[in-house]
Scaffold this active site. Structure first.
Site, PDB file in Angstrom:
ATOM      1  N   HIS A  53       0.868  -1.188   0.000  1.00 18.54           N
ATOM      2  CA  HIS A  53       0.000   0.000   0.000  1.00 18.54           C
ATOM      3  C   HIS A  53       0.901   1.233   0.000  1.00 18.54           C
ATOM      4  CE1 HIS A  53      -3.746  -2.237   0.750  1.00 18.54           C
ATOM      5  NE2 HIS A  53      -2.980  -3.049   1.477  1.00 18.54           N
ATOM      6  N   LEU A  54       0.805   2.038  -1.068  1.00 10.00           N
ATOM      7  CA  LEU A  54       1.665   3.222  -1.179  1.00 10.00           C
ATOM      8  C   LEU A  54       0.952   4.517  -0.799  1.00 10.00           C
ATOM      9  CD1 LEU A  54       3.714   2.340  -4.395  1.00 10.00           C
ATOM     10  CD2 LEU A  54       4.504   2.323  -2.019  1.00 10.00           C
ATOM     11  N   ASN A  85      -6.467   0.544  -3.165  1.00  9.64           N
ATOM     12  CA  ASN A  85      -7.350   1.259  -2.220  1.00  9.64           C
ATOM     13  C   ASN A  85      -6.821   2.631  -1.840  1.00  9.64           C
ATOM     14  OD1 ASN A  85      -5.262   0.237  -0.591  1.00  9.64           O
ATOM     15  ND2 ASN A  85      -6.607  -0.174   1.159  1.00  9.64           N
ATOM     16  N   ASP A 145      -8.617  -5.177  -2.457  1.00  7.36           N
ATOM     17  CA  ASP A 145      -8.008  -5.374  -1.132  1.00  7.36           C
ATOM     18  C   ASP A 145      -8.352  -4.263  -0.144  1.00  7.36           C
ATOM     19  OD1 ASP A 145      -6.321  -6.703   0.797  1.00  7.36           O
ATOM     20  OD2 ASP A 145      -5.012  -4.978   0.547  1.00  7.36           O
ATOM     21  N   HIS A 225      -2.837 -12.384   1.785  1.00  2.00           N
ATOM     22  CA  HIS A 225      -2.589 -12.555   3.220  1.00  2.00           C
ATOM     23  C   HIS A 225      -3.344 -13.703   3.917  1.00  2.00           C
ATOM     24  CE1 HIS A 225      -6.127 -10.011   3.142  1.00  2.00           C
ATOM     25  NE2 HIS A 225      -5.479  -8.868   3.084  1.00  2.00           N
ATOM     26  N   ASP A 305       2.093  -6.825   2.481  1.00  2.00           N
ATOM     27  CA  ASP A 305       0.921  -6.051   2.912  1.00  2.00           C
ATOM     28  C   ASP A 305       1.363  -4.814   3.700  1.00  2.00           C
ATOM     29  OD1 ASP A 305      -1.672  -5.206   3.170  1.00  2.00           O
ATOM     30  OD2 ASP A 305      -2.259  -6.727   4.637  1.00  2.00           O
ATOM     31  N   HIS A 309       0.253   3.843   8.093  1.00  2.00           N
ATOM     32  CA  HIS A 309      -0.837   4.693   8.580  1.00  2.00           C
ATOM     33  C   HIS A 309      -0.246   5.857   9.349  1.00  2.00           C
ATOM     34  CE1 HIS A 309      -4.233   2.267   7.345  1.00  2.00           C
ATOM     35  NE2 HIS A 309      -3.686   1.183   7.873  1.00  2.00           N
ATOM     36  N   PRO A 323      -6.504  -0.672  10.676  1.00  2.00           N
ATOM     37  CA  PRO A 323      -5.718  -1.906  10.648  1.00  2.00           C
ATOM     38  C   PRO A 323      -4.572  -1.810   9.648  1.00  2.00           C
ATOM     39  CG  PRO A 323      -7.711  -2.181   9.337  1.00  2.00           C
ATOM     40  CD  PRO A 323      -7.747  -0.765   9.890  1.00  2.00           C
TER      41      PRO A 323
HETATM   42  N1  NCD Z   1      -3.961  -5.074   6.043  1.00  2.00           N
HETATM   43  C1  NCD Z   1      -4.581  -4.116   6.659  1.00  2.00           C
HETATM   44  O1  NCD Z   1      -4.894  -4.253   7.847  1.00  2.00           O
HETATM   45  N2  NCD Z   1      -4.900  -2.954   6.055  1.00  2.00           N
HETATM   46  C2  NCD Z   1      -4.760  -2.659   4.662  1.00  2.00           C
HETATM   47  C3  NCD Z   1      -5.864  -3.246   3.857  1.00  2.00           C
HETATM   48  C4  NCD Z   1      -5.779  -4.743   3.687  1.00  2.00           C
HETATM   49  O2  NCD Z   1      -4.728  -5.283   3.337  1.00  2.00           O
HETATM   50  O3  NCD Z   1      -6.796  -5.422   3.856  1.00  2.00           O
HETATM   51  C5  NCD Z   1      -4.703  -1.160   4.495  1.00  2.00           C
HETATM   52  O4  NCD Z   1      -4.925  -0.648   3.385  1.00  2.00           O
HETATM   53  O5  NCD Z   1      -4.400  -0.476   5.479  1.00  2.00           O
HETATM   54 ZN    ZN Z   2      -6.448  -7.140   2.653  1.00  2.00          ZN
HETATM   55 ZN    ZN Z   3      -3.473  -4.965   1.883  1.00  2.00          ZN
END
Ligand code: NCD
Ligand code: ZN
Ligand code: ZN
Length: 429
Positions: A53-54, A85, A145, A225, A305, A309, A323
């Site tokens: 996730h970037l 996302n 995702d 995952h 993954d 945040h 999360p």
């Molecule tokens: N893994 C996570 O808990 N969060 C991911 C989303 C995801 O991978 O489901 C996110 O975009 O923060």
């Molecule tokens: Zn996910």
């Molecule tokens: Zn993810």
């Protein structure tokens, strides 16, 4: 620039000299090279992450394509697949091309955008999969995702659609009706802590359904995952029946358990949101099954993954925290720590480079660094140990669950098509 790396072990073999010139590895040096001492170092093909996730566009305060690329290069990666996302969601040719272009401009890793399956991750209408596939980003992996494509009719249509160009649907397997209000793994620890549980069956039920849909359509399914022993079993059975399914496990699910939420890790208190993640940290039995599933090949790859945040979204009350956890800069050390001996260097190269490159269709990646191959590789010092310092990570965010842990294996340098993208803890841009 050209480089002569002296006395380096490729995948654990006898020491050799590696010469990097014009983006490839060549047979012999001509004396113009910068010399690097590779004594004691292991050369691996550049790592490839199927799940990063970037946060750009939309949450550039948490990570950008550039900062995430730095983290990736420092972690030994030469390619990352950027999840859809973002805000706006990567559900059009325009957005995936923007992310792809930002990756090229950063120039540290190949950023391969993943396209959304449904418009706005809404789960109601297929996104323009064909236009994303035909775009400059040449998208081949599609995923909602963060959300599960839970409508079976839509999932079937998506699988049928991408089959035409050998695309793959990467599923976040979470039955939403079974995880309403879920805060952590459903089990003894959730009962003790009084948090709503996320039962294993919510993951396993979707994987079971999806492997049947993949069999029915003949299309490729990838399971994001994987976190439970039961999921490993479902995937094992599906593979035995010839279903075109691949699966990933994250470093954190190979190491941590739900006990961490109860404060079991030294220096942490109960309810520390740094351990909140989807799918949740499971039990020691699950960890064991994930490790052996990875080693026996039921689980094909390790994917980070990497989920940065911002502090305000993570350093707050458990229930309100987002999360996700960081992964790019610690993935290889965690893999070495948990399954390094069982996999060996060739196994690590397979699960972290060769196979993810094949799944993503990234032909320039996953090649063992020998003369004639692209100079896209990483150098590891397996003897070096380091202590994880959240503030010292290149990621814009600090939500690593490994703060203060001492881990084995340091990435000394990373090369992408002959360009040295990281050296001694510093990224090239
Ligand atoms: N893994 C996570 O808990 N969060 C991911 C989303 C995801 O991978 O489901 C996110 O975009 O923060
Ligand atoms: Zn996910
Ligand atoms: Zn993810």
């Amino acid at each position: 620039m050209s480089y002569l790396i002296r006395n380096v072990s490729v995948l654990g073999g006898a020491p050799v000299d590696l010469v990097v010139r014009d983006g490839v590895i060549v047979d012999s040096a001509d004396g113009t090279e910068e010399v690097m001492d590779g004594t004691g170092l292991i050369a691996l093909p550049g790592l490839v992450d199927l799940h990063t996730h970037l946060r750009e566009p939309g949450r550039e305060d948490a990570e950008t394509v550039l900062t995430g690329s730095r983290a990736a290069a420092l972690g030994g990666y030469t390619a990352v697949c950027a999840m859809a996302n973002t805000n706006p969601v990567a559900d059009t040719a325009g957005v995936v091309e923007q992310v792809w272009r930002l990756g090229r401009e950063a120039g540290l890793v190949d950023v391969q955008p993943i396209g959304a399956v449904t418009v706005g991750l809404g789960g109601e209408k297929l996104a323009e999969l064909g236009a994303m596939a035909d775009s400059a980003a040449a998208v081949r992996i599609f995923s909602d995702d963060g959300m599960c494509v839970h409508d079976p009719r839509l999932m079937r249509r998506a699988l049928e659609y991408v089959k035409a160009f050998d695309g793959v649907i990467a599923q976040h397997a979470e039955e939403p009706r079974l995880t309403q209000g879920a805060q952590m793994h459903e089990g003894d620890v959730s009962a003790r802590l009084g948090l709503t549980g996320w039962p294993s069956v919510a993951e396993e039920a979707i994987i079971a359904r999806d492997v049947l849909l993949a069999a029915h359509t003949g299309a490729r399914l990838h399971v994001c995952h994987v976190s439970t022993a039961g999921s490993v079993e479902v995937i094992r059975q599906a593979k035995a029946r010839g279903v075109r399914v691949t699966a990933e496990v994250t470093p954190h699910h190979l190491l941590l358990t739900d006990e961490a939420v109860g404060g079991s890790i030294e220096g942490t208190a109960p309810y520390d949101p740094v351990f909140k993640v989807n799918p949740p940290l499971r039990t020691a039995e699950d960890v064991e099954a994930l490790r052996s599933g990875l080693v026996d090949g039921t689980i094909d790859v390790v994917a980070t993954d990497h989920a940065p945040h911002a502090a305000q979204d993570k350093e707050c009350e458990w229930a309100y925290a987002r999360p996700g956890m960081l992964g790019l800069e610690t993935a290889l050390p965690i893999v070495l720590h948990t399954v390094g001996d069982a996999l060996g260097w060739d196994g690590i190269a397979d699960r972290m480079s060769r196979t993810p490159a094949r799944i993503a269709g990234l032909d320039e990646h996953g090649h063992t660094p020998v003369p004639g191959s692209p100079a896209t590789f990483t150098l590891i010092d397996p003897q070096a140990r380091f202590t994880v310092d959240p503030a010292a990570l290149a990621s814009l965010s600090a939500n690593t669950p490994y703060a203060g842990m001492e881990l084995p294996g340091k990435v000394v340098a990373t090369f992408l098509r002959g360009k040295r993208t990281a050296l001694d803890g510093k990224a090239a841009a």
